[in-house]
Design a protein around this motif. Structure first.
Motif, short mmCIF file in Angstrom:
data_model
loop_
_atom_site.label_atom_id
_atom_site.label_comp_id
_atom_site.label_asym_id
_atom_site.label_seq_id
_atom_site.Cartn_x
_atom_site.Cartn_y
_atom_site.Cartn_z
N LYS A 235 31.54 41.18 38.89
CA LYS A 235 30.92 42.41 39.70
C LYS A 235 30.99 43.61 39.12
O LYS A 235 29.95 44.32 38.96
N GLY A 236 32.04 44.01 38.65
CA GLY A 236 32.06 45.34 38.01
C GLY A 236 31.51 45.29 36.78
O GLY A 236 30.64 46.53 36.53
N THR A 237 31.42 44.44 35.96
CA THR A 237 30.73 44.60 34.73
C THR A 237 29.37 44.56 34.82
O THR A 237 28.63 45.45 34.23
N ILE B 10 27.87 48.48 46.77
CA ILE B 10 29.23 48.35 47.30
C ILE B 10 29.89 47.11 46.70
O ILE B 10 29.47 46.14 47.03
N ASP B 11 30.66 47.51 45.82
CA ASP B 11 31.31 46.11 45.06
C ASP B 11 32.54 45.74 45.66
O ASP B 11 33.53 46.58 45.76
N GLY B 12 32.86 44.48 45.95
CA GLY B 12 34.07 43.87 46.35
C GLY B 12 34.29 44.28 47.94
O GLY B 12 35.41 44.24 48.27
N GLY C 189 42.55 37.65 30.97
CA GLY C 189 42.17 38.32 29.67
C GLY C 189 41.62 39.75 29.96
O GLY C 189 41.29 40.46 28.90
N ARG C 190 41.76 40.30 31.16
CA ARG C 190 41.07 41.36 31.55
C ARG C 190 41.86 42.85 30.96
O ARG C 190 41.11 43.48 30.65
N ASN C 191 43.11 42.62 30.93
CA ASN C 191 43.92 43.60 30.28
C ASN C 191 43.65 45.09 30.64
O ASN C 191 43.52 46.09 29.80
#
Ligand SMILES: Nc1ncnc2c1ncn2[C@@H]1O[C@H](COP(=O)(O)OP(=O)(O)O)[C@@H](O)[C@H]1O
Ligand SMILES: O=c1ccn([C@@H]2O[C@H](COP(=O)(O)OP(=O)(O)O)[C@@H](O)[C@H]2O)c(=O)[nH]1
Ligand SMILES: [Mg+2]
Length: 209
Positions: A34-36, A103-105, A143-145
């Motif tokens: 979503k954010g990407t 509006i994300d999430g 893997g988001r780190n």
């Protein structure tokens, strides 16, 4: 019927002043991208990105009195009380000069959804839903780190359960209203964005955004 619509409009005008906004809810499991993709949409279509999770994390950092409670809930993958999240979203909308928001999430459960509609009077233009398998989402989260307290396998499992039990019913609600635009989010980032472009380009040409 007509009077109910009028009542909602009045509430909206009370809490958002005269501000009229176009809102798209961006929903999907943790790690679905979503954010990407919101960053891509902002760049091409002039929306402002409001990530509910980012607003909550900023609230923790600011040293707010709710900070400890929010931090504990995020660590457990639980949904923060609606009034906290809605207040942050409402303030972000009012402080921003733009009138188009992703509006994300949020909303993450039916109570979030109903409370947001009641308090702000905002009804989303549509819902962009990111469809992705848990296996793929788990791989991405691990893997988001970004040093997040919730990107560990124990919390990830809890977040998946909350997503299925509490968040998917929100998507089903909007599905019943014909408002969901589903994206195959398992594809590589550029391919997902190609599919998103089709949706936002037609919105722009209709002049609704
Ligand atoms: N389509 C994709 N394919 C592979 N990795 C992706 C894809 N979309 C996002 N990612 C990566 O997966 C992780 C989670 O993405 P993010 O946008 O933060 O998801 P969400 O906001 O839905 O939790 C990030 O590290 C991001 O770079
Ligand atoms: O409206 C919201 C959005 C997020 N969260 C909390 O913040 C965490 C992280 O949310 P975010 O959307 O940042 O995670 P993502 O789905 O993007 O991985 C969630 O698990 C919840 O604990 C919440 O309570 N309400
Ligand atoms: Mg995110």
């Amino acid at each position: 019927m007509g009077s109910a619509t009028e009542a909602t409009k009045d509430i909206s005008e009370n809490l958002l002043g005269d501000k009229k906004v176009t809102v798209v809810f961006v929903l999907g499991g943790p790690g679905s991208g979503k954010g990407t993709q919101c960053a891509n949409i902002v760049e091409h279509y002039g929306f402002t990105h409001l990530s509910a999770g980012d607003l909550l994390r900023a609230e923790i950092k600011s040293g707010s009195e709710n900070g400890t409670m929010i931090q504990n809930m995020i660590k457990e993958g639980k949904i923060v009380p609606s009034e906290v999240t809605i207040k942050l979203l409402q303030t972000a909308i009012l402080e921003n000069g733009n009138d188009k928001f992703l509006i994300d999430g949020f909303p993450r459960n039916e109570e979030n959804r109903a409370a947001f509609e009641r308090v702000t009077g905002i009804v989303p233009e549509f819902v962009l839903f990111f469809d992705c398998s848990e296996e793929e989402m788990e791989r991405r989260l691990l893997g988001r780190n970004q040093g997040r307290v919730d990107d560990n396998i124990e919390t990830i499992k809890k977040r998946f359960k909350v997503f299925v039990e509490s968040s998917l019913p929100v998507v089903e609600h909007y599905e019943s209203l014909g408002k969901v635009k589903r994206i195959d989010a398992a594809k590589p980032i550029p391919e997902v964005f190609e599919d998103i472009k089709v949706i936002f380009s037609s919105l722009a040409s209709k002049g609704t955004a």
